[in-house]
Design an enzyme around this catalytic site. Structure first.
Site, PDB file in Angstrom:
ATOM      1  N   LYS A 122       1.706   4.652 -10.655  1.00 38.06           N
ATOM      2  CA  LYS A 122       0.591   3.888 -10.279  1.00 38.06           C
ATOM      3  C   LYS A 122       0.265   3.155 -11.474  1.00 38.06           C
ATOM      4  CE  LYS A 122       0.030   5.022  -6.161  1.00 38.06           C
ATOM      5  NZ  LYS A 122       0.139   3.895  -5.006  1.00 38.06           N
TER       6      LYS A 122
ATOM      7  N   SER B 189      -4.290   3.276  -8.052  1.00 35.52           N
ATOM      8  CA  SER B 189      -4.916   4.904  -8.013  1.00 35.52           C
ATOM      9  C   SER B 189      -5.769   4.988  -9.296  1.00 35.52           C
ATOM     10  CB  SER B 189      -3.903   6.040  -7.717  1.00 35.52           C
ATOM     11  OG  SER B 189      -4.829   7.159  -7.823  1.00 35.52           O
TER      12      SER B 189
ATOM     13  N   TYR C   2       3.725  10.593 -10.375  1.00 30.77           N
ATOM     14  CA  TYR C   2       2.889   9.492  -9.607  1.00 30.77           C
ATOM     15  C   TYR C   2       2.038   8.664 -10.223  1.00 30.77           C
ATOM     16  CZ  TYR C   2      -0.923   8.325  -6.418  1.00 30.77           C
ATOM     17  OH  TYR C   2      -1.916   7.612  -5.506  1.00 30.77           O
TER      18      TYR C   2
ATOM     19  N   ASN D 139       1.067  -1.448   0.101  1.00 30.62           N
ATOM     20  CA  ASN D 139      -0.160  -0.106  -0.073  1.00 30.62           C
ATOM     21  C   ASN D 139       1.076   1.293   0.157  1.00 30.62           C
ATOM     22  OD1 ASN D 139      -2.699   1.692   1.029  1.00 30.62           O
ATOM     23  ND2 ASN D 139      -0.844   2.010   2.435  1.00 30.62           N
TER      24      ASN D 139
END
Length: 268
Positions: free
Chosen positions: A163, A145, A159, A93
């Site tokens: 993901k 995400s 980011y 996570n």
């Protein structure tokens, strides 16, 4: 119908000191699992574990782990085996999301995000594999995400890349792990009410809430219950898949799509 008995199951949750990871760790503890949660700061990890243990009466340990350091990740897996006898579930996570416009982004900025979000997750899976292979079963759930795999957002291109990269890893890993009775899946959260989200400010929160058809931000428990299902015995025939948990945020093509429908001309 019987449901998974989590008693004596060993669960590792990376990034468990706050936010989604903390919610995941707490739910597993409430279900009776033995949990090892990690964070980069050892004191914060131990404090988070103690808080969950007091709240749930469960077996929860905390450990400082820097996911940029492979040896630290290997030590995490070894500690879970030492404490709880094995590893049944890995919730990979941990993630960071520092905002940086592309024109200002440095190589170090990119490396930091990819090292934690992508490389750290991959190495966490690798470290936990021997214990799962010995048991002949295991569950791995990645926290990806909607940003990257489904949507984009200014300032978070690195980011988003991390993901989306998780899902490329997921599909190849699922094929390798299946013969060992190990499944690997991912949840794709939308905007969830966490400390990190709150730091983005009230204007951001209002705008994001307005874009969600269900009319609210997600809660950490919404993601945690999705992870619990994918880690359960009931999800034994699911692998290499993604579950979007976003309150419908990715459905409308624009905010206009969320307006009440106008009445048409009616039958002729």
């Amino acid at each position: 119908m019987t449901f998974t008995d989590w008693k004596d199951r060993s669960v590792v949750v990376t990034g468990g000191t706050r936010g989604i990871g903390n919610g995941i760790a707490e739910l597993f503890a409430r279900q009776g699992a033995a949990v090892l949660l990690t964070g980069r700061d050892a004191d914060a990890a131990r404090a988070a574990a103690d808080g969950i243990a007091r709240a749930t009466g469960g077996r929860v340990a905390g450990m400082g782990v820097d996911l940029r350091v492979p040896e630290a990740i290997d030590a995490m897996a070894a500690e879970a085996v030492r404490l709880h006898g094995g590893i049944d579930v890995l919730c990979a996570n941990a993630g960071i999301f520092p905002a940086k416009p592309l024109r200002e982004m440095t190589a170090d900025d990119v490396d930091e995000v990819l090292d934690v979000n992508l490389r750290g997750g991959i190495l966490s899976v690798r470290a936990c594999l021997p214990a799962m292979e010995r048991a002949g079963r295991g569950r791995i759930v990645l926290t990806s995400s909607i940003t990257g795999p489904t949507t984009g957002y200014t300032g978070w291109s690195h980011y988003g890349a991390s993901k989306a990269g998780q899902l490329g890893f997921l599909r190849g890993a699922a094929l390798e792990l299946a013969p060992h009775g190990i499944t690997i899946n991912a949840v794709l959260p939308g905007n969830v009410r966490t400390e990190g989200l709150a730091e983005l400010g009230e204007e951001y929160l209002r705008g994001m809430t307005a874009s969600i058809p269900l009319g609210r931000l997600g809660e950490t428990s919404d993601i945690a219950h999705s992870v619990l299902f994918l880690a359960s015995d009931e999800a034994a025939f699911i692998t290499g898949q993604t579950l979007t948990v976003d309150g419908g945020q990715t459905l409308p093509e624009s905010l206009d799509a969320l307006a009440p429908p106008t009445r048409g001309p009616g039958p002729r």
